[in-house]
Design a protein around this motif. Structure first.
Motif, PDB file in Angstrom:
ATOM      1  N   GLY A 195      -0.879  11.080 -15.480  1.00 41.73           N
ATOM      2  CA  GLY A 195      -1.321  11.559 -14.246  1.00 41.73           C
ATOM      3  C   GLY A 195      -1.881  10.541 -13.231  1.00 41.73           C
ATOM      4  N   ARG A 196      -2.921   9.842 -13.886  1.00 35.20           N
ATOM      5  CA  ARG A 196      -3.410   8.663 -12.924  1.00 35.20           C
ATOM      6  C   ARG A 196      -2.510   7.757 -12.542  1.00 35.20           C
ATOM      7  N   TRP A 197      -1.699   7.307 -13.395  1.00 34.34           N
ATOM      8  CA  TRP A 197      -0.446   6.266 -13.007  1.00 34.34           C
ATOM      9  C   TRP A 197       0.383   7.021 -11.923  1.00 34.34           C
ATOM     10  N   LEU A 198       0.609   8.389 -12.302  1.00 35.63           N
ATOM     11  CA  LEU A 198       1.628   8.931 -11.367  1.00 35.63           C
ATOM     12  C   LEU A 198       0.813   9.148  -9.867  1.00 35.63           C
ATOM     13  N   PHE A 199      -0.142   9.492  -9.766  1.00 39.03           N
ATOM     14  CA  PHE A 199      -0.717  10.047  -8.645  1.00 39.03           C
ATOM     15  C   PHE A 199      -1.279   8.589  -7.828  1.00 39.03           C
ATOM     16  N   GLY A 200      -1.735   7.617  -8.642  1.00 40.87           N
ATOM     17  CA  GLY A 200      -2.216   6.395  -8.151  1.00 40.87           C
ATOM     18  C   GLY A 200      -1.011   5.694  -7.494  1.00 40.87           C
ATOM     19  N   ALA A 201       0.120   5.537  -8.129  1.00 40.13           N
ATOM     20  CA  ALA A 201       1.143   4.716  -7.737  1.00 40.13           C
ATOM     21  C   ALA A 201       1.935   5.778  -6.385  1.00 40.13           C
ATOM     22  N   ALA A 202       1.753   6.970  -6.408  1.00 40.07           N
ATOM     23  CA  ALA A 202       2.264   7.665  -5.354  1.00 40.07           C
ATOM     24  C   ALA A 202       1.600   7.567  -4.253  1.00 40.07           C
ATOM     25  N   LEU A 203       0.106   7.466  -4.320  1.00 39.69           N
ATOM     26  CA  LEU A 203      -0.783   7.384  -2.944  1.00 39.69           C
ATOM     27  C   LEU A 203      -0.568   6.064  -2.477  1.00 39.69           C
ATOM     28  N   LEU A 204      -0.450   4.996  -3.515  1.00 38.87           N
ATOM     29  CA  LEU A 204      -0.290   3.465  -2.862  1.00 38.87           C
ATOM     30  C   LEU A 204       1.072   3.321  -2.249  1.00 38.87           C
ATOM     31  N   LEU A 205       1.965   4.057  -2.674  1.00 40.46           N
ATOM     32  CA  LEU A 205       3.424   3.994  -2.196  1.00 40.46           C
ATOM     33  C   LEU A 205       3.658   4.686  -1.015  1.00 40.46           C
ATOM     34  N   THR A 206       2.836   5.895  -0.843  1.00 42.61           N
ATOM     35  CA  THR A 206       2.651   6.732   0.336  1.00 42.61           C
ATOM     36  C   THR A 206       2.064   5.650   1.474  1.00 42.61           C
ATOM     37  N   ALA A 207       0.864   5.167   1.095  1.00 38.83           N
ATOM     38  CA  ALA A 207       0.164   4.211   2.129  1.00 38.83           C
ATOM     39  C   ALA A 207       0.995   3.152   2.784  1.00 38.83           C
ATOM     40  N   ALA A 208       2.060   2.561   1.868  1.00 36.14           N
ATOM     41  CA  ALA A 208       2.803   1.341   2.163  1.00 36.14           C
ATOM     42  C   ALA A 208       3.886   1.821   3.068  1.00 36.14           C
ATOM     43  N   VAL A 209       4.435   2.874   2.573  1.00 34.08           N
ATOM     44  CA  VAL A 209       5.597   3.468   3.467  1.00 34.08           C
ATOM     45  C   VAL A 209       5.244   4.031   4.770  1.00 34.08           C
ATOM     46  N   THR A 210       3.988   4.962   4.726  1.00 35.32           N
ATOM     47  CA  THR A 210       3.677   5.194   6.073  1.00 35.32           C
ATOM     48  C   THR A 210       3.118   4.259   7.067  1.00 35.32           C
ATOM     49  N   LEU A 211       2.817   3.059   6.528  1.00 37.60           N
ATOM     50  CA  LEU A 211       2.383   1.918   7.056  1.00 37.60           C
ATOM     51  C   LEU A 211       3.787   1.097   7.648  1.00 37.60           C
ATOM     52  N   GLY A 212       4.775   0.999   6.816  1.00 29.94           N
ATOM     53  CA  GLY A 212       6.064   0.305   7.278  1.00 29.94           C
ATOM     54  C   GLY A 212       6.646   1.275   8.418  1.00 29.94           C
ATOM     55  N   LEU A 213       6.544   2.468   8.233  1.00 26.60           N
ATOM     56  CA  LEU A 213       7.460   3.265   9.270  1.00 26.60           C
ATOM     57  C   LEU A 213       6.459   3.151  10.676  1.00 26.60           C
ATOM     58  N   ALA A 214       5.219   3.284  10.410  1.00 29.08           N
ATOM     59  CA  ALA A 214       4.297   3.043  11.701  1.00 29.08           C
ATOM     60  C   ALA A 214       4.964   1.438  12.489  1.00 29.08           C
ATOM     61  N   LEU A 215       4.826   0.755  11.724  1.00 30.98           N
ATOM     62  CA  LEU A 215       4.863  -0.500  12.357  1.00 30.98           C
ATOM     63  C   LEU A 215       6.445  -0.704  12.733  1.00 30.98           C
TER      64      LEU A 215
END
Length: 841
Positions: free
Chosen positions: A405-425
């Motif tokens: 669960g820690r791997w899943l949620f941590g990776a998901a949040l990190l990926l979400t941060a990266a994807v939303t940043l990329g989309l915004a840029l």
């Protein structure tokens, strides 16, 4: 299981007290901010002030109203219209008509900023002669507030105030002469008012010279007759009764203050909720990890996983109920003090007080319970999975610290941060420069890094302790190995430091980086000199002729205004506009043009930026000018969007009535800068203008963070520091009390009491360093996203990290961590080592 849970709480009083205090303070803060928000939803009805005795006030059109398919859209006009002359002539037949004017004056020995008015308007307000007489000459004034007496001579400075959306004082310019005003004026009398403004009254003729524009009239006539006289005049308003308050200076100040307070308290409330969930979840997770042997014994005794989970939830519910009740009580005491602080600090109007709303208490209480229960969801699940063999485990080295669960949620949040940043840029880089974005984004990344922290704790700890571990003695090596072995303990203690450093670096760093980017824009777009007038009346034609006659100077005079455009057929957008004569802006303003040519600007065209929905050179756009005139203009050139300061450019013909508010000067080939500067200063000497070199102009106009924003961030960081400080102290005490046997073994191995305490302190410092590095990483990643957005918007700048604030936060966390770990260790070491070695955990 209820009785077991209650007995467990009694036996673990340190954990209970720490969680109780953290959660109760969180609920109190939520209640306080909820009460403040509820009290700031509506402003009290303000009575008329300046025109309380005027039967009628007539105003020219000051709003632009555009019909759309979803209703009318309204914007304040940058250049309100005067009452038509034909209407004024009709009104004069009905009774006395007085033109109102307001302008800023600064007195060297007075109460700071003063407001100038024509004397004839005093009879329509709460003023009466208290001593002396009315002014009769241009150098005579009547003042209010009692700061000067009749017969005194007062030196005053005319303020350079220009209002377009928000007020920005470029500087105070002394002008040779009498009142305008590096001169001396004689106080002819004083007036007693109600204290809503510091007024200075001039003769009507002198006031008209200082402020040529008048957009409202005080009329002593029958209101019905006045309405008949203005009928058919578009946009002209007739104000009577309480509606006359709209004619007061800064009539929207209450609503603007409430909007700012809502934004500030809303941001603080959001961060409060985030930090409270983060802190409670971290505390309970560490608590459950400490009790794995206890849970193993319960499983050995026959407890089912469901019973273990219910026990953990009952403990959280017990803490949540008590803490929420205590938090609401604290909130009722704290809210009035917050209100007083906001009023004293100028963040709220003087009338602001906490109301009688009750929903904030229910919201805060429910939030506290929800936070307590949500904070133990993962911890309760892990507790239920504890096996009976855990009771027999004696090793202190943490294993399997990263669950699925820690791997899943941590990776998901990190990926979400990266994807939303990329989309915004990719789609809208400017969105990353908005406050709501750079306040919320760090929370996503903080949570992701905290969840994944156990992965990097060991290598990061070994890296930080590389040098101390090689020093003589075993202290450095033991501190490194203890911190690396207790991954859960290290991650739990580092988490509060991570939150504090990440928020401080991200929030304050974002505003500093954005301010530096705006200063870079100003530097790039400024030529050799910038000249500002002494007053809002701007430069007169004679002064402009003198400036253009200076050898070696290429002069461009500009005025400030606004342009309005309807986007998507429903949104009426206001853009700051500058008006300049065709041709010179290309040489003096250094506009960031991406297509077209600045020299193509004429009376039928406009220069826009890339944020406009339609921004193709040659395309025609329908706009409304600063005075509300509708016009269709051709796009001559397109500028980069930048930080949002790149407005639009039109010609003076499209800003009727606006005065010259700035002159940009470039040097011709071979011109001597010093000679040109001397010529420019001589040209503006009689009118009082001030000449800035490029660097002086950048320093004078360097943007500063809005005071409300800065105070809001300080409030947010104060909450974070309070919460994380409590969590850090609580976790350190819990961790130290859990290491009784470790300390005993060190004493039995020959270590002195002071050596053990130094080791405990060194471990605390090392763990704080781990949290500081992770927090700095989060702040750097957030600021890197903003830096990338600025680069895409053609505003290259540097990342500005608030090192002083970060250093202070880390130092505070380090001091708190050392005290919270060394103190319980010192108390524990008072007992004999043999007794400690036999202590049951």
């Amino acid at each position: 299981m209820l009785s077991v849970a209650l007995r467990t709480l009694r036996s673990r009083s340190i954990t209970f007290v720490g969680s109780f205090v953290a959660l109760s303070l969180g609920v109190a803060l939520i209640a306080v901010m909820g009460l403040a928000l509820a009290s700031s939803l509506h402003a009290p009805d303000r009575k008329p002030e300046r025109f309380a005795a005027a039967p009628v006030v007539v105003r020219g059109a000051d709003t632009l109203r555009v019909s759309t398919p979803i209703g009318d859209r309204v914007q304040k006009l940058a250049q309100p219209r005067a009452v038509p002359a034909a209407v004024v002539a009709k009104l004069k037949k009905l009774g006395t008509v007085v033109k109102d004017r307001s302008f800023t004056v600064r007195a060297r020995s007075g109460p700071g900023e003063l407001v100038g008015h024509p004397w004839s308007t005093a009879t329509f307000g709460p003023y009466e002669i208290d001593a002396g007489r009315a002014p009769h000459a241009a150098d005579e004034v009547v003042v209010g507030g009692g700061w000067a007496k009749p017969g005194e001579r007062v030196r005053t400075d005319r303020g350079t105030v220009r209002v377009v959306g928000t007020v920005r004082v470029v500087g105070t310019v002394r002008v040779a002469g009498t009142v305008r005003v590096a001169g001396t004026v004689r106080v002819a009398g004083t007036v007693a008012g109600r204290g809503f403004e510091n007024a200075v009254f001039y003769t009507d003729a002198r006031a008209a010279q200082l402020c040529p524009t008048s957009t409202q009239l005080a009329v002593d006539a029958d209101p019905a007759a006045v309405r008949t006289a203005v009928r058919g005049s578009a946009g002209v308003q007739v104000l009577t009764g309480d509606a006359r308050r709209s004619a007061d200076a800064d009539a929207d100040r209450d609503s603007e203050a409430l909007t700012a307070m809502n934004a500030m308290f809303g941001t603080a409330a959001g961060v409060t909720t985030f930090v409270s969930v983060f802190v409670v979840a971290s505390t309970f997770a560490f608590s459950v990890a400490q009790r794995r042997r206890e849970f193993g014994l319960l499983r050995t005794a026959g407890a089912t996983p469901g019973q273990i989970r219910r026990m953990v939830f009952v403990e959280a519910l017990s803490v949540g109920v008590l803490a929420s009740a205590a938090g609401c009580v604290l909130g009722s005491y704290g809210a009035p003090r917050l209100s007083a602080w906001a009023v004293d600090g100028g963040l709220a109007p003087s009338w602001f007080t906490i109301g009688s709303a009750t929903w904030p208490y229910y919201t805060a209480c429910a939030t506290g319970l929800l936070v307590a229960l949500c904070g133990v969801v993962t911890a309760a699940w892990r507790a239920g999975r504890t096996g009976p063999t855990q009771a027999l485990r004696e090793a202190s080295v943490d294993t399997r610290t990263m669950t699925r669960g820690r791997w899943l949620f941590g990776a998901a949040l990190l990926l979400t941060a990266a994807v939303t940043l990329g989309l915004a840029l990719f789609s809208d880089p400017a969105d990353l420069l908005h406050r709501k974005t750079y306040v919320s984004r760090p929370m996503l990344l903080i949570t992701a890094v905290a969840l994944l922290a156990p992965v990097v704790v060991r290598p990061l700890t070994r890296l930080i302790a590389w040098l101390p571990a090689r020093l003589p003695g075993a202290g450095g090596m033991l501190a490194r190995e203890n911190a690396a072995a207790g991954v859960r303990r290290t991650a739990a203690i580092a988490a509060p430091v991570l939150v504090t450093v990440a928020l401080a670096g991200s929030l304050l760093g974002a505003t500093a980086t954005l301010n530096e980017a705006k200063a870079t824009e100003t530097r790039d777009q400024t030529a050799a000199f910038a000249i500002t007038p002494a007053s809002a009346a701007g430069f007169d034609a004679a002064t402009l002729r003198k400036l253009r006659a200076v050898p070696g100077a290429e002069v461009s005079a500009t005025t400030s205004s606004a342009v309005y455009v309807l986007e998507d057929g429903v949104s009426l957008i206001k853009d700051e506009a500058r008006a300049a004569d065709p041709g010179p802006p290309a040489a003096t303003a250094h506009l960031p043009i991406v297509s077209g040519r600045a020299g193509d600007l004429d009376d039928d065209s406009i220069i826009v930026n890339e944020e406009w929905q339609r921004h193709t050179v040659g395309e025609h756009v329908r706009v409304w000018l600063g005075d509300g005139t509708r016009k269709t203009l051709r796009i001559a050139a397109v500028m980069t969007a930048g930080t949002g300061n790149n407005g639009v450019y039109v010609t003076p013909r499209n800003t009727p009535g606006a005065s010259v508010s700035r002159v940009d000067v470039a040097l011709t080939d071979g011109a001597d800068a010093h000679a040109v500067a001397a010529g420019l200063r001589a040209a503006v000497r009689t009118s009082g203008g001030q000449v800035f070199t490029k660097e002086q102009w950048v320093r004078a106009s360097y943007p500063e963070t809005n005071r409300t924003t800065r105070m809001g961030f300080l409030l947010v960081l104060g909450i974070a520091l309070l919460y994380t400080g409590i969590s850090l102290a609580n976790t350190m005490v819990m961790a130290t009390s859990d290491r009784v046997r470790d300390l005993a073994v060190l004493r039995l191995a020959g270590a002195t009491r002071w050596q053990v305490l130094r080791l405990v302190g060194a471990e605390a410092l090392m763990v704080v360093a781990v949290g500081g590095v992770l927090g700095l990483l989060v702040a750097a990643l957030n600021l890197a996203g903003m830096w990338s957005a600025l680069a895409l918007l053609s505003v290259p700048t540097t990342i500005e990290l608030p090192w002083t604030t970060i250093g202070a936060a880390v130092a505070a966390c380090a001091a708190l961590a050392v005290i919270s770990s060394v103190t319980p260790a010192a108390i524990t070491l008072r007992r004999r080592a043999v007794e400690l070695a036999g202590t049951r955990e």
